[in-house]
Motif scaffolding. Structure first.
Motif, short mmCIF file in Angstrom:
data_model
loop_
_atom_site.label_atom_id
_atom_site.label_comp_id
_atom_site.label_asym_id
_atom_site.label_seq_id
_atom_site.Cartn_x
_atom_site.Cartn_y
_atom_site.Cartn_z
N ALA A 105 0.83 -1.21 0.00
CA ALA A 105 0.00 0.00 0.00
C ALA A 105 0.86 1.26 0.00
O ALA A 105 0.56 2.23 -0.71
CB ALA A 105 -0.93 -0.01 1.21
N PHE A 106 1.94 1.25 0.76
CA PHE A 106 2.78 2.45 0.85
C PHE A 106 3.76 2.59 -0.31
O PHE A 106 4.40 3.63 -0.45
CB PHE A 106 3.52 2.47 2.20
CG PHE A 106 2.69 3.02 3.33
CD1 PHE A 106 2.63 4.39 3.56
CD2 PHE A 106 1.94 2.18 4.13
CE1 PHE A 106 1.85 4.90 4.58
CE2 PHE A 106 1.16 2.68 5.16
CZ PHE A 106 1.11 4.05 5.39
N LEU A 107 3.89 1.55 -1.14
CA LEU A 107 4.72 1.67 -2.32
C LEU A 107 4.08 2.57 -3.39
O LEU A 107 4.78 3.20 -4.18
CB LEU A 107 4.96 0.28 -2.94
CG LEU A 107 5.99 -0.62 -2.27
CD1 LEU A 107 6.00 -1.99 -2.93
CD2 LEU A 107 7.38 0.01 -2.35
N VAL A 108 2.76 2.62 -3.40
CA VAL A 108 2.04 3.32 -4.46
C VAL A 108 2.44 4.80 -4.58
O VAL A 108 2.74 5.27 -5.70
CB VAL A 108 0.51 3.17 -4.29
CG1 VAL A 108 -0.24 4.02 -5.30
CG2 VAL A 108 0.13 1.70 -4.43
N PRO A 109 2.47 5.60 -3.48
CA PRO A 109 2.85 7.02 -3.65
C PRO A 109 4.25 7.20 -4.23
O PRO A 109 4.47 8.10 -5.05
CB PRO A 109 2.77 7.58 -2.22
CG PRO A 109 1.86 6.65 -1.49
CD PRO A 109 2.09 5.30 -2.10
N THR A 110 5.20 6.36 -3.81
CA THR A 110 6.56 6.49 -4.31
C THR A 110 6.65 6.10 -5.78
O THR A 110 7.29 6.78 -6.58
CB THR A 110 7.53 5.62 -3.47
OG1 THR A 110 7.46 6.05 -2.11
CG2 THR A 110 8.96 5.74 -3.98
N LEU A 111 6.02 4.99 -6.13
CA LEU A 111 6.03 4.56 -7.53
C LEU A 111 5.34 5.57 -8.43
O LEU A 111 5.76 5.79 -9.57
CB LEU A 111 5.37 3.18 -7.66
CG LEU A 111 6.09 2.02 -6.98
CD1 LEU A 111 5.27 0.74 -7.09
CD2 LEU A 111 7.48 1.81 -7.57
N THR A 112 4.31 6.22 -7.92
CA THR A 112 3.59 7.24 -8.69
C THR A 112 4.46 8.49 -8.86
O THR A 112 4.59 9.03 -9.96
CB THR A 112 2.27 7.61 -8.00
OG1 THR A 112 1.46 6.43 -7.87
CG2 THR A 112 1.50 8.65 -8.80
N ALA A 113 5.08 8.95 -7.77
CA ALA A 113 5.90 10.17 -7.81
C ALA A 113 7.12 10.01 -8.71
O ALA A 113 7.57 10.99 -9.32
CB ALA A 113 6.34 10.54 -6.40
N THR A 114 7.66 8.81 -8.79
CA THR A 114 8.86 8.57 -9.60
C THR A 114 8.51 8.11 -11.02
O THR A 114 9.40 7.72 -11.77
CB THR A 114 9.77 7.52 -8.92
OG1 THR A 114 9.02 6.32 -8.69
CG2 THR A 114 10.30 8.04 -7.59
N SER A 115 7.24 8.15 -11.36
CA SER A 115 6.73 7.78 -12.70
C SER A 115 6.94 6.30 -13.04
O SER A 115 6.83 5.91 -14.20
CB SER A 115 7.38 8.65 -13.79
OG SER A 115 7.11 10.01 -13.55
N ILE A 116 7.25 5.49 -12.06
CA ILE A 116 7.42 4.05 -12.31
C ILE A 116 6.07 3.35 -12.40
O ILE A 116 5.89 2.43 -13.18
CB ILE A 116 8.29 3.41 -11.19
CG1 ILE A 116 9.69 4.00 -11.24
CG2 ILE A 116 8.33 1.89 -11.32
CD1 ILE A 116 10.57 3.57 -10.07
N TYR A 117 5.12 3.83 -11.61
CA TYR A 117 3.79 3.20 -11.55
C TYR A 117 3.16 3.08 -12.94
O TYR A 117 2.62 2.04 -13.31
CB TYR A 117 2.88 4.00 -10.62
CG TYR A 117 1.54 3.36 -10.36
CD1 TYR A 117 1.37 2.46 -9.31
CD2 TYR A 117 0.44 3.66 -11.15
CE1 TYR A 117 0.15 1.87 -9.06
CE2 TYR A 117 -0.79 3.07 -10.91
CZ TYR A 117 -0.94 2.18 -9.87
OH TYR A 117 -2.15 1.59 -9.63
N ALA A 118 3.25 4.16 -13.72
CA ALA A 118 2.62 4.19 -15.05
C ALA A 118 3.29 3.23 -16.04
O ALA A 118 2.70 2.84 -17.03
CB ALA A 118 2.65 5.60 -15.62
N LYS A 119 4.54 2.85 -15.75
CA LYS A 119 5.28 1.96 -16.65
C LYS A 119 5.11 0.48 -16.32
O LYS A 119 5.56 -0.38 -17.07
CB LYS A 119 6.77 2.32 -16.61
CG LYS A 119 7.05 3.74 -17.08
CD LYS A 119 8.52 4.10 -16.89
CE LYS A 119 8.77 5.55 -17.29
NZ LYS A 119 10.17 5.95 -17.04
N ILE A 120 4.50 0.18 -15.19
CA ILE A 120 4.32 -1.21 -14.77
C ILE A 120 3.04 -1.77 -15.38
O ILE A 120 1.96 -1.19 -15.21
CB ILE A 120 4.23 -1.32 -13.23
CG1 ILE A 120 5.49 -0.77 -12.58
CG2 ILE A 120 4.00 -2.77 -12.81
CD1 ILE A 120 5.40 -0.72 -11.06
#
Length: 200
Positions: free
Chosen positions: A18-33
């Motif tokens: 759950a807490f990984l989501v804000p970091t992955l979003t802020a670093t633009s990694i979330y959109a690439k997964i």
């Protein structure tokens, strides 16, 4: 693993996700997964629990391995909380350097370390010796000073290198700070705060 170990391991994996989501979003990694929610909330916890199960079996030959594995899982959880809150606050305030970063870094670090006390006391270093909260607080404050000092110094006095944005640079600084403070925290918790506790 015992029922208690399984409970703590599963809970740690889910909260970490759950807490990984804000970091992955802020670093633009979330959109690439591809299929990020499935990978974060299903695959990650399964891999984490399988890893802990394997270490639990191996630790029958070397009990310290189990304590190190629990500390590592709690460390990942605390790091996810720390980074998650930091990135949420960066996104909300748009602060990435200066004295403002001290405040938001202190907030994220403090929440993660309160969480750390609970997990370390009740799971990682559980045993006959009761933790002294004042001693824990002293070790924690030193860890906070190390962590915040590194984040402040790198984000305020060093231009971003390796990465292209100030948000990514704040995360690089936080990663280095976390590594240094984790070494201090494990040593302080193991030798000073929770001394005499079981490694099983």
């Amino acid at each position: 693993m015992s029922a208690k170990d399984t409970y703590y391991s599963v809970a740690a994996a889910i909260v970490t996700a759950a807490f990984l989501v804000p970091t992955l979003t802020a670093t633009s990694i979330y959109a690439k997964i591809p299929f990020p929610l499935i990978l974060i909330f299903i695959v990650f916890p399964i891999v984490s629990i399988l890893g802990m199960t394997i270490v639990a079996k191996l630790s029958k030959m070397a009990p310290i391995l189990w304590q190190l594995a629990k500390f590592a899982q709690v460390g990942v959880l605390n790091t996810a909380i720390d980074f998650g809150i930091l990135n949420f606050l960066i996104g909300y305030t748009h602060i990435t350097s200066g004295t403002g970063i001290i405040v938001i870094n202190a907030i994220s670090f403090t929440v993660a370390l309160i969480n750390s006390y609970f997990w370390n006391k009740n799971w990682v270093f559980a045993g006959k010796t009761k933790a002294n909260f004042v001693t824990f607080a002293v070790v924690t404050v030193i860890g906070l000073l190390i962590n915040t000092g590194v984040v402040y110094g790198l984000t305020t006095y060093v231009a971003p290198i390796i990465v292209s944005t100030h948000t990514l640079w704040a995360n690089v600084a936080k990663l280095l700070a976390t590594g240094l403070s984790l070494v201090w925290n494990f040593s302080g918790y193991k030798v000073i705060v929770f001394k005499g506790s079981s490694s099983k």
